[in-house]
Design a protein around this motif. Structure first.
Motif, PDB file in Angstrom:
ATOM      1  N   PHE A  17       0.929  -1.006  -0.194  1.00 55.29           N
ATOM      2  CA  PHE A  17       0.224   0.479  -0.527  1.00 55.29           C
ATOM      3  C   PHE A  17       0.696   1.653   0.273  1.00 55.29           C
ATOM      4  O   PHE A  17       0.255   2.557  -0.801  1.00 55.29           O
ATOM      5  CB  PHE A  17      -0.935  -0.153   1.563  1.00 55.29           C
ATOM      6  CG  PHE A  17      -1.868   0.945   1.732  1.00 55.29           C
ATOM      7  CD1 PHE A  17      -3.367   1.280   0.578  1.00 55.29           C
ATOM      8  CD2 PHE A  17      -1.293   2.066   2.765  1.00 55.29           C
ATOM      9  CE1 PHE A  17      -3.365   2.353   0.932  1.00 55.29           C
ATOM     10  CE2 PHE A  17      -1.889   3.085   2.821  1.00 55.29           C
ATOM     11  CZ  PHE A  17      -3.374   3.206   2.046  1.00 55.29           C
ATOM     12  N   LEU A  18       1.515   1.079   0.547  1.00 54.81           N
ATOM     13  CA  LEU A  18       2.899   2.390   1.102  1.00 54.81           C
ATOM     14  C   LEU A  18       2.904   2.761  -0.473  1.00 54.81           C
ATOM     15  O   LEU A  18       3.563   3.958  -1.310  1.00 54.81           O
ATOM     16  CB  LEU A  18       3.609   2.586   2.386  1.00 54.81           C
ATOM     17  CG  LEU A  18       3.211   2.414   3.358  1.00 54.81           C
ATOM     18  CD1 LEU A  18       4.456   1.254   4.339  1.00 54.81           C
ATOM     19  CD2 LEU A  18       2.660   3.683   3.961  1.00 54.81           C
ATOM     20  N   VAL A  19       4.416   1.866  -0.613  1.00 49.19           N
ATOM     21  CA  VAL A  19       4.567   1.804  -2.155  1.00 49.19           C
ATOM     22  C   VAL A  19       3.734   2.009  -3.257  1.00 49.19           C
ATOM     23  O   VAL A  19       4.342   3.154  -4.094  1.00 49.19           O
ATOM     24  CB  VAL A  19       5.504   0.387  -2.155  1.00 49.19           C
ATOM     25  CG1 VAL A  19       6.132   0.626  -4.220  1.00 49.19           C
ATOM     26  CG2 VAL A  19       6.204  -0.199  -1.800  1.00 49.19           C
ATOM     27  N   GLU A  20       2.095   1.886  -3.492  1.00 51.75           N
ATOM     28  CA  GLU A  20       1.678   1.882  -4.046  1.00 51.75           C
ATOM     29  C   GLU A  20       1.782   3.614  -4.482  1.00 51.75           C
ATOM     30  O   GLU A  20       0.889   4.304  -5.352  1.00 51.75           O
ATOM     31  CB  GLU A  20       0.391   1.620  -4.425  1.00 51.75           C
ATOM     32  CG  GLU A  20      -0.404   1.035  -5.354  1.00 51.75           C
ATOM     33  CD  GLU A  20      -1.323   0.334  -4.729  1.00 51.75           C
ATOM     34  OE1 GLU A  20      -2.782   1.584  -3.717  1.00 51.75           O
ATOM     35  OE2 GLU A  20      -1.707  -0.964  -5.019  1.00 51.75           O
ATOM     36  N   ARG A  21       1.599   4.502  -2.988  1.00 48.78           N
ATOM     37  CA  ARG A  21       0.988   5.115  -2.468  1.00 48.78           C
ATOM     38  C   ARG A  21       2.058   6.083  -2.417  1.00 48.78           C
ATOM     39  O   ARG A  21       1.988   7.465  -2.743  1.00 48.78           O
ATOM     40  CB  ARG A  21       0.274   4.960  -1.321  1.00 48.78           C
ATOM     41  CG  ARG A  21      -0.669   4.971  -1.249  1.00 48.78           C
ATOM     42  CD  ARG A  21      -1.963   5.566  -2.150  1.00 48.78           C
ATOM     43  NE  ARG A  21      -4.041   4.441  -2.413  1.00 48.78           N
ATOM     44  CZ  ARG A  21      -4.957   5.047  -1.543  1.00 48.78           C
ATOM     45  NH1 ARG A  21      -4.508   5.747  -0.479  1.00 48.78           N
ATOM     46  NH2 ARG A  21      -5.749   4.263  -1.575  1.00 48.78           N
ATOM     47  N   GLY A  22       2.999   5.991  -3.615  1.00 52.92           N
ATOM     48  CA  GLY A  22       4.188   7.087  -3.304  1.00 52.92           C
ATOM     49  C   GLY A  22       4.819   6.678  -2.398  1.00 52.92           C
ATOM     50  O   GLY A  22       6.177   7.419  -2.672  1.00 52.92           O
ATOM     51  N   ALA A  23       5.343   6.043  -1.826  1.00 55.73           N
ATOM     52  CA  ALA A  23       6.450   6.337  -0.506  1.00 55.73           C
ATOM     53  C   ALA A  23       6.785   4.964  -0.752  1.00 55.73           C
ATOM     54  O   ALA A  23       7.311   4.611  -1.165  1.00 55.73           O
ATOM     55  CB  ALA A  23       5.048   6.180   0.442  1.00 55.73           C
ATOM     56  N   GLN A  24       8.444   5.770   0.186  1.00 54.39           N
ATOM     57  CA  GLN A  24       9.431   4.643  -0.300  1.00 54.39           C
ATOM     58  C   GLN A  24       9.719   3.966   1.407  1.00 54.39           C
ATOM     59  O   GLN A  24      10.283   4.317   2.624  1.00 54.39           O
ATOM     60  CB  GLN A  24      10.505   5.257  -0.563  1.00 54.39           C
ATOM     61  CG  GLN A  24      12.212   5.123  -0.413  1.00 54.39           C
ATOM     62  CD  GLN A  24      13.162   5.930  -0.760  1.00 54.39           C
ATOM     63  OE1 GLN A  24      13.402   6.855  -0.931  1.00 54.39           O
ATOM     64  NE2 GLN A  24      13.907   5.788  -0.355  1.00 54.39           N
ATOM     65  N   VAL A  25       9.728   2.369   1.263  1.00 59.46           N
ATOM     66  CA  VAL A  25       9.544   1.950   2.942  1.00 59.46           C
ATOM     67  C   VAL A  25      11.682   1.765   3.211  1.00 59.46           C
ATOM     68  O   VAL A  25      12.451   0.986   1.552  1.00 59.46           O
ATOM     69  CB  VAL A  25       8.871   0.150   2.760  1.00 59.46           C
ATOM     70  CG1 VAL A  25       9.698  -0.863   3.846  1.00 59.46           C
ATOM     71  CG2 VAL A  25       7.835   1.049   2.434  1.00 59.46           C
ATOM     72  N   LEU A  26      11.631   2.191   4.630  1.00 57.44           N
ATOM     73  CA  LEU A  26      12.900   1.985   4.508  1.00 57.44           C
ATOM     74  C   LEU A  26      14.050   0.761   5.746  1.00 57.44           C
ATOM     75  O   LEU A  26      12.258   0.394   5.987  1.00 57.44           O
ATOM     76  CB  LEU A  26      13.972   3.349   4.893  1.00 57.44           C
ATOM     77  CG  LEU A  26      13.279   4.717   4.368  1.00 57.44           C
ATOM     78  CD1 LEU A  26      13.653   6.085   6.050  1.00 57.44           C
ATOM     79  CD2 LEU A  26      13.801   4.652   3.146  1.00 57.44           C
TER      80      LEU A  26
END
Ligand SMILES: [Zn+2]
Length: 160
Positions: A17-26
């Protein structure tokens, strides 16, 4: 809010969900970080405590709720461009016709200005409901008036 067990169950879906919404998982930076991610606005972290309770910082709660409730949370700022002035003019011409708000005379293209009834400097919104078309000169002459006075000015000319 949620326990570690609940989170872990939906972790893969949340990361997607995060990646799809433009966030970057660190990568987490210590053992208490369950998830760390970055958006256009900054870094958010979900921490766990010794009892496996979770603490959401930054946008983590919003994003987590976004997954649960399908809201419109996004990791990147939606690019919001104000419409071009010409788009307002087109809409106002359609609404009011090509007559000056103050003097009711037609306007040439160069002489046509968008007047904010409640001035921008007084918090008037940049919205069609607060806009009329007026001659450059009529607009300037009314510049110091309040919205109410502007409407009275128009009415006095209509009555004349
Ligand atoms: Zn005019």
């Amino acid at each position: 809010m949620s326990t570690l067990a609940q989170f872990t169950k939906r972790r893969a879906a949340f990361e997607a969900f995060l990646v799809e919404r433009g966030a970057q998982v660190l990568q987490p930076t210590n053992e208490w970080e369950v998830l760390r991610f970055k958006t256009a606005r900054g870094v958010s972290v979900i921490y766990r405590n010794a009892k496996d309770g979770l603490t959401f910082t930054g946008e983590a709660a919003d994003a987590w709720n976004g997954l649960a409730k399908g809201n419109n949370w996004r990791g990147v700022e939606a690019v919001k461009r104000p419409p071009k002035v010409s788009a307002y003019v087109r809409a106002l011409l359609k609404r009011d016709g090509d007559a000056c708000f103050y003097c009711a005379q037609p306007m040439s293209e160069e002489d046509r200005t968008v007047e904010h009834l409640v001035a921008r400097s007084h918090g008037g919104p940049n919205h069609l409901s607060n806009m009329v078309l007026a001659h450059r000169l009529c607009n300037a002459n009314a510049g110091h008036l309040s919205a109410m006075e502007k409407i009275r000015l128009r009415e006095s000319r209509e009555a004349a």
